[in-house]
Write a protein that holds these residues in place. Sequence first.
Motif, mmCIF file in Angstrom:
data_model
loop_
_atom_site.group_PDB
_atom_site.id
_atom_site.type_symbol
_atom_site.label_atom_id
_atom_site.label_comp_id
_atom_site.label_asym_id
_atom_site.label_seq_id
_atom_site.Cartn_x
_atom_site.Cartn_y
_atom_site.Cartn_z
ATOM 1 N N HIS A 132 0.834 -1.197 0.000
ATOM 2 C CA HIS A 132 0.000 0.000 0.000
ATOM 3 C C HIS A 132 0.875 1.256 0.000
ATOM 4 O O HIS A 132 1.871 1.319 0.721
ATOM 5 N N ASP A 143 -4.066 6.466 2.916
ATOM 6 C CA ASP A 143 -3.726 5.231 2.214
ATOM 7 C C ASP A 143 -4.197 5.403 0.778
ATOM 8 O O ASP A 143 -5.388 5.267 0.483
ATOM 9 N N THR A 145 -3.660 3.590 -1.737
ATOM 10 C CA THR A 145 -4.027 2.329 -2.381
ATOM 11 C C THR A 145 -5.418 1.874 -1.950
ATOM 12 O O THR A 145 -6.240 1.474 -2.787
ATOM 13 N N ALA A 146 -5.688 1.944 -0.660
ATOM 14 C CA ALA A 146 -6.987 1.532 -0.130
ATOM 15 C C ALA A 146 -8.037 2.628 -0.264
ATOM 16 O O ALA A 146 -9.217 2.397 0.002
#
Length: 228
Positions: A132, A143, A145-146
């Motif tokens: 991530h 985050d 990526t999330a």
Amino acid sequence: MAKILIVDDEAGLRSVIKRYAVFEGYEVTEASDGMEAVELCRAETFDIIIMDVMMPELDGFSAVREIRKVQDTPVIMLTARGEEYDKVLGFEVGVDDYVVKPFSSKEIMLRINAILRRTAKPAPAEPDDEGHVIYEKEGFKADLTAYKVTIDGELIHLPPKAMDMLFYLIRNKNIAIPRERLLSEVWGYSYFGDDRTIDTHMKILRKSLGRYGDTITTLRGLGYRFDG
């Protein structure tokens, strides 16, 4: 913080560019002629150089040739003539862009920002053990990526475009982003609405970030910068 070297024998012109560059958070060094610029570049590195063509001691073209022997710093050349020959010669010696005098302060800053964006080192955040991409500062964690943001461990909820705008600014941290670029990159080139929508989303974003809202600096008349 990006370092800019302004080289011009006109103190007034250097002062104008410096005032706007410092306002946008850049560190500025001045040189009054090409010889002084070469000596400075032999002693330290800069992120971009603003170089006048006609100067005493050593002209801009000769100065760029000498600087290119020690570093590949991007150069914006200033000229009062704007002749095609000057431009061709400038590009041959390694000039990255050309600005013809007189120019507006906004124009020169947009050109500086564009080159710094192009030459900036990518990835303001590094992948963690799970792959991530994370940006973290004290209790603020994004985050990328999330697709989530937490403040002091608490998940915050943002409108999708406000989240996209935040992540775009984080990916380009410490770089001034014009409002027009935010509209095109976040809302898309097909967006024809009122650009005040940026102000609305920015107000929501800053309020949601709480005490970390001041990590986003408003650059009056230009756009925004995420100070990471």
